[in-house]
Design an enzyme around this catalytic site. Structure first.
Site, PDB file in Angstrom:
ATOM      1  CG  ASP A  79      -2.143  -0.933   0.986  1.00 19.99           C
ATOM      2  OD1 ASP A  79      -2.309  -1.410  -0.153  1.00 19.99           O
ATOM      3  OD2 ASP A  79      -2.895  -1.194   1.949  1.00 19.99           O
ATOM      4  NE  ARG A 104      -1.682   2.041   3.984  1.00 16.30           N
ATOM      5  CZ  ARG A 104      -2.141   3.049   3.230  1.00 16.30           C
ATOM      6  NH1 ARG A 104      -3.435   3.318   3.222  1.00 16.30           N
ATOM      7  NH2 ARG A 104      -1.329   3.775   2.500  1.00 16.30           N
ATOM      8  CG  HIS A 182      -8.517   7.162   4.263  1.00 20.87           C
ATOM      9  ND1 HIS A 182      -7.658   6.361   3.554  1.00 20.87           N
ATOM     10  CD2 HIS A 182      -8.030   7.183   5.532  1.00 20.87           C
ATOM     11  CE1 HIS A 182      -6.703   5.908   4.364  1.00 20.87           C
ATOM     12  NE2 HIS A 182      -6.908   6.389   5.568  1.00 20.87           N
ATOM     13  CB  ALA A 272      -6.316  -1.966  -2.555  1.00 20.13           C
ATOM     14  CB  CYS A 278      -5.843   6.613  -2.654  1.00 19.51           C
ATOM     15  SG  CYS A 278      -7.342   6.716  -1.699  1.00 19.51           S
ATOM     16  CG  ASN A 539     -65.591   4.662  25.749  1.00 18.63           C
ATOM     17  OD1 ASN A 539     -66.227   5.282  26.590  1.00 18.63           O
ATOM     18  ND2 ASN A 539     -66.153   4.135  24.658  1.00 18.63           N
ATOM     19  CG  ASP A 618     -67.842   2.366  19.412  1.00 16.61           C
ATOM     20  OD1 ASP A 618     -67.528   2.907  18.347  1.00 16.61           O
ATOM     21  OD2 ASP A 618     -67.673   1.155  19.657  1.00 16.61           O
ATOM     22  CG  ASP A 671     -49.852  -7.658  26.317  1.00 18.03           C
ATOM     23  OD1 ASP A 671     -50.413  -6.551  26.403  1.00 18.03           O
ATOM     24  OD2 ASP A 671     -49.908  -8.376  25.297  1.00 18.03           O
ATOM     25  CG  ASP A 694     -56.014 -15.514  28.696  1.00 21.25           C
ATOM     26  OD1 ASP A 694     -56.386 -14.992  27.643  1.00 21.25           O
ATOM     27  OD2 ASP A 694     -56.760 -15.671  29.695  1.00 21.25           O
TER      28      ASP A 694
HETATM   29  P1  NAD Z   1     -54.269  -1.934  23.254  1.00 21.80           P
HETATM   30  O1  NAD Z   1     -53.764  -2.218  21.909  1.00 21.80           O
HETATM   31  O2  NAD Z   1     -53.801  -0.731  23.973  1.00 21.80           O
HETATM   32  O3  NAD Z   1     -53.936  -3.191  24.213  1.00 21.80           O
HETATM   33  C1  NAD Z   1     -54.373  -4.473  24.054  1.00 21.80           C
HETATM   34  C2  NAD Z   1     -53.281  -5.362  24.637  1.00 21.80           C
HETATM   35  O4  NAD Z   1     -53.849  -6.560  25.111  1.00 21.80           O
HETATM   36  C3  NAD Z   1     -52.243  -5.736  23.607  1.00 21.80           C
HETATM   37  O5  NAD Z   1     -50.962  -5.461  24.107  1.00 21.80           O
HETATM   38  C4  NAD Z   1     -52.465  -7.252  23.424  1.00 21.80           C
HETATM   39  O6  NAD Z   1     -51.285  -7.958  23.161  1.00 21.80           O
HETATM   40  C5  NAD Z   1     -53.043  -7.658  24.740  1.00 21.80           C
HETATM   41  N1  NAD Z   1     -53.852  -8.856  24.719  1.00 21.80           N
HETATM   42  C6  NAD Z   1     -54.714  -9.277  23.773  1.00 21.80           C
HETATM   43  N2  NAD Z   1     -55.305 -10.426  24.161  1.00 21.80           N
HETATM   44  C7  NAD Z   1     -54.796 -10.750  25.364  1.00 21.80           C
HETATM   45  C8  NAD Z   1     -55.018 -11.829  26.277  1.00 21.80           C
HETATM   46  N3  NAD Z   1     -55.907 -12.782  26.031  1.00 21.80           N
HETATM   47  N4  NAD Z   1     -54.313 -11.828  27.422  1.00 21.80           N
HETATM   48  C9  NAD Z   1     -53.397 -10.863  27.686  1.00 21.80           C
HETATM   49  N5  NAD Z   1     -53.171  -9.829  26.863  1.00 21.80           N
HETATM   50  C10 NAD Z   1     -53.875  -9.765  25.717  1.00 21.80           C
HETATM   51  O7  NAD Z   1     -55.812  -1.935  23.043  1.00 21.80           O
HETATM   52  P2  NAD Z   1     -57.038  -1.616  23.911  1.00 21.80           P
HETATM   53  O8  NAD Z   1     -56.686  -1.275  25.324  1.00 21.80           O
HETATM   54  O9  NAD Z   1     -57.972  -2.744  23.655  1.00 21.80           O
HETATM   55  O10 NAD Z   1     -57.600  -0.347  23.196  1.00 21.80           O
HETATM   56  C11 NAD Z   1     -56.923   0.853  22.907  1.00 21.80           C
HETATM   57  C12 NAD Z   1     -57.883   2.011  22.917  1.00 21.80           C
HETATM   58  O11 NAD Z   1     -59.009   1.787  22.103  1.00 21.80           O
HETATM   59  C13 NAD Z   1     -58.420   2.256  24.329  1.00 21.80           C
HETATM   60  O12 NAD Z   1     -58.492   3.608  24.570  1.00 21.80           O
HETATM   61  C14 NAD Z   1     -59.785   1.654  24.258  1.00 21.80           C
HETATM   62  O13 NAD Z   1     -60.666   2.245  25.182  1.00 21.80           O
HETATM   63  C15 NAD Z   1     -60.198   1.944  22.843  1.00 21.80           C
HETATM   64  N6  NAD Z   1     -61.225   0.999  22.417  1.00 21.80           N
HETATM   65  C16 NAD Z   1     -62.516   1.463  22.405  1.00 21.80           C
HETATM   66  C17 NAD Z   1     -63.546   0.604  22.103  1.00 21.80           C
HETATM   67  C18 NAD Z   1     -64.943   1.130  22.176  1.00 21.80           C
HETATM   68  O14 NAD Z   1     -65.119   2.273  22.517  1.00 21.80           O
HETATM   69  N7  NAD Z   1     -65.915   0.335  21.892  1.00 21.80           N
HETATM   70  C19 NAD Z   1     -63.270  -0.728  21.756  1.00 21.80           C
HETATM   71  C20 NAD Z   1     -61.940  -1.197  21.773  1.00 21.80           C
HETATM   72  C21 NAD Z   1     -60.947  -0.296  22.121  1.00 21.80           C
END
Ligand code: NAD
Length: 709
Positions: A79, A104, A182, A272, A278, A539, A618, A671, A694
């Site tokens: 080199d 080098r 470089h 190289a 160079c 909700n 909702d 979760d 679950d």
């Molecule tokens: P999110 O995505 O925040 O959380 C859901 C979590 O639950 C996820 O991490 C998922 O992996 C876990 N999960 C799923 N099944 C499971 C099980 N069997 N055991 C353990 N964990 C499990 O969703 P979220 O809290 O459902 O909703 C987010 C937002 O949407 C909230 O503000 C909620 O109020 C709104 N939302 C509103 C309505 C309605 O007004 N009708 C309906 C659904 C959600």
């Protein structure tokens, strides 16, 4: 008018400029080792005869326009042909390169001898301070400054020394793509203060530096195609740009600037990782006297940081040593005292250097988050800046972590109040004693003083997150899955009972899956037994629980038989409508509309709850707060003083709560998706434990366990 010479040779004889270059015939050139990505797979693949031919054509192209001197090639030093890396020359001074790779380093004495024989004053770099000459140090012609590329070969520390020895301003540029290892592979200053460069080879800060030094009209960012064909590795003879190849676009730019363009293939040398530039070194580089100073040391700034503890065992030390260079800084260890016995702490003090105050802050903040401590005095007290617009922090505001934090002010450390993540720290010096408090950006008021930068800040990372070796850590591993669930729930139940019995607070953040999975009645048992101090949700959890209380369904599914019910799809909206008719969930319970279920028991047990709205909602229920700022404030209020936060199946709200909570509060995330564990851990806390299962099952086991207790 300038003409492009394609085919290879210019037809009219080129006028010679006074430029002088050093070259080395490629007699012993071949690819014999791998020290850059271009060499990978190319060992012994170069053909010497072809390399000689290409070198000769390059030599002729340059010699027709400038003066070329040569150094004698050496067998076994392949080199040496890349003379750009011999030294950095300015006037009569040559700073001899000190190569990073041993392969080098063998070139160094030959280059030194050549310069000394030819009347140059030579300067050698100290051992270990790698500096690869004009491969990494290039003047923007006529005006300076000297740009110094670092990151792969040359070290940032070299900038200070070069600036001082040559009396020039040095601007360090960080190289981030190893193919452009470089500076002269991606940055080519040309006569007249022009520049061609490949921005993607640099970090963002360096691109900004380049752009601030070279006006837009004088610089051209080459395409990736040109960059990979080593177009920036070009030789400027003063009248022509000699290079391996250029796209028509680049050729047009260069011709527009008045250069002759000479393309001469150099693919043998590219095997190289080198090309035209160079293979040459400019020997008569001059700067106007006005640009020579008494050593305007490059804009390098430093601060001392210390670490202490079991920093070898817990991996902090290697992380620190990786993080600083990876962030474009450099360090120098001032003191190192390794713990010699298992329980002895290790101590290290290091001087951390960066290219600007803002750059130093960005590195320091990462080091503080790893437990680094800064020495403080009045000079390094926390920097304060006034808020000039309500709800907007000064640009360099210190953004908080979840860990307990102190700021140094008035000769004392002040503990920051209401610790949380992603906030600013407001310092109130009008009260006695002064106070420091976490404040969300949106709540900042005009005139308030906010801590900025990284000076005078101390973060207590280790104390609360049990990282210290041998320290007790509740529920050991951060993620528990499958067969561990029962055992983990046992431990959790035991701890919950202790918290309840001493009057502590267990706050729950729950999603609607709690109800869908049949966990509602178990959760309600925990409410009745005093294990729920507050419930934070959205909700949906309330809608589905109330639907279950009225219709025995959740989202129209009969939870006892797990089958959809005819017309069930409108149950939830009917429920919302009915509760809206009552005015609130509390009133619906009072009126007898809701006779059972989670929210029934919550209302009866006077457990505070907060339902934060979202775009999915909702209705919503009258209790759902659709003003998110108000909902966040309410969540925050209910979290104050929490000893434990349990987060069953709610990603959205759990992450929100994670950011609001200081370190030291135990978080249990339940979760079915292990990725949730990672998301919570991302906030940097090891106080989070995730149970992957679950949620219905979890609540069932937990309630059974606590009922037995
Ligand atoms: P999110 O995505 O925040 O959380 C859901 C979590 O639950 C996820 O991490 C998922 O992996 C876990 N999960 C799923 N099944 C499971 C099980 N069997 N055991 C353990 N964990 C499990 O969703 P979220 O809290 O459902 O909703 C987010 C937002 O949407 C909230 O503000 C909620 O109020 C709104 N939302 C509103 C309505 C309605 O007004 N009708 C309906 C659904 C959600």
């Amino acid at each position: 008018m300038a003409t492009a010479t394609k085919p290879r040779k210019s037809t009219k004889p080129a006028a010679k400029t006074g430029h002088r270059f050093l070259m080395c015939p490629p007699d012993f050139f071949s690819v014999e080792y791998v020290i850059n990505p271009w060499m990978e797979g190319n060992v012994a693949r170069s053909a010497n005869a072809s390399a000689r031919k290409q070198w000769k054509a390059l030599h002729e192209a340059i010699a027709a326009r400038a003066n070329v001197e040569t150094i004698t090639p050496q067998r076994g030093i392949p080199d040496l042909v890349f003379t750009a890396n011999a030294a950095l020359v300015l006037g009569n001074t040559a700073i001899i390169s000190h190569f990073r790779h041993a392969e080098r380093q063998r070139e160094e004495p030959f280059f030194k001898e050549w310069f000394e024989k030819h009347g140059f004053e030579t300067i050698e770099m100290p051992r270990g301070m790698f500096f690869e000459g004009a491969g990494d140090a290039l003047f923007v012609r006529e005006n300076g400054p000297l740009f110094l590329g670092y990151g792969w070969r040359t070290v940032l520390d070299a900038a200070g020394l070069v600036a001082e020895r040559l009396g020039v301003e040095v601007v360090p540029l960080r190289l981030v793509d190893e193919r452009f290892y470089h500076l002269d592979t991606c940055f080519c200053p040309l006569t007249g203060g022009r520049l061609i460069y490949f921005p993607a080879a640099f970090d963002e800060r360096s691109v900004r530096l380049i752009e601030s030094h070279v006006p837009a009209a004088r610089r051209h960012a080459v395409s990736e195609k040109d960059a990979l064909a080593f177009a920036c590795n070009a030789v400027d003879t003063g009248s022509a740009v000699v290079l391996n190849s250029a796209t028509p676009e680049l050729e047009k730019v260069l011709r527009g600037w008045g250069f002759d363009v000479v393309q001469t293939p150099l693919d043998q040398f590219m095997l190289a990782g080198g090309s035209a530039k160079c293979l040459t070194l400019r020997l008569n580089e001059e700067l106007p006297a006005a640009k020579r100073s008494s050593g305007s040391v490059a804009p390098i700034t430093s601060r001392i940081v210390e670490f202490s503890g079991h920093i070898i065992d817990d991996g902090t030390l290697p992380r620190v040593m990786d993080l600083i260079p990876a962030s474009g800084g450099t360090f120098h260890v001032l003191h190192f005292n390794p713990g010699l016995r298992k329980d002895d702490p290790t101590q290290i003090a290091m001087e951390v250097k960066a290219t600007s105050a803002a750059h130093l802050d960005s590195i320091l903040l990462q080091l503080l988050a790893l437990g680094g401590q800064q020495r403080v005095d009045e000079e390094t007290a926390a920097r304060l800046e006034s808020v000039t617009k309500a709800g907007v922090a000064p640009e360099t505001f210190y953004s908080t972590t979840i860990y307990p934090t102190d700021v140094f002010f008035g000769g004392k450390w002040l503990r920051v109040k209401r610790q949380r993540m992603d906030a600013a720290v407001v310092l109130d010096a009008k009260v006695n004693p002064p106070t420091a408090t976490c404040r969300l950006i949106r709540d900042l008021k005009r005139g308030e003083k906010v801590v900025t930068g990284s000076e005078g800040i101390r973060i207590h990372v280790k104390k609360d997150n049990h990282e210290d070796a041998g320290e007790f850590k509740f529920m050991g591993s951060p993620v528990s899955s499958e067969r561990h669930v029962e055992a983990v729930v046992d431990l959790l139940a035991w701890d919950m009972k202790r918290i309840r019995d001493r009057g502590g607070r267990i706050v729950w953040v729950a999603g609607p899956v709690v109800i869908h999975t049949g966990g509602g009645p178990h959760f309600a048992r925990l409410v009745r037994s005093g294990y729920v101090s507050a419930l934070l949700g959205g909700n949906a959890i309330a809608v589905h629980d109330l639907e279950y209380a009225i219709y025995g369904t959740s989202l129209g599914v009969d939870l006892r038989r797990a089958v959809p019910v005819g017309g069930g799809h409108r149950h939830h909206i009917n429920v919302i409508n009915m509760v809206r008719g009552c005015g609130s969930i509390g009133k619906a319970v009072e009126s007898g509309l809701i006779k059972s279920g989670l929210f029934h028991d919550i209302v009866k047990a006077k457990v505070p709850f907060s339902l934060a709205g979202s775009i999915r909602d909702d209705g919503p229920l009258p209790d759902t707060e659709m003003d998110l700022l108000k909902a966040q404030a309410e969540y925050s209020r209910l979290l104050v003083g929490a000893d434990m936060i349990i987060m069953p199946s709610s990603m959205l709200h759990s992450i929100g709560v994670g950011n609001m909570t200081p370190a030291g509060v135990r978080m249990i995330c339940v979760d079915i998706n292990p990725a949730m564990a990672a998301k919570l851990a991302d906030r940097g806390s090891t106080d989070a434990t995730s149970i992957v299962t679950d949620v219905g099952l979890f609540l069932n086991i937990l309630a059974r366990k606590l009922a037995e207790e």
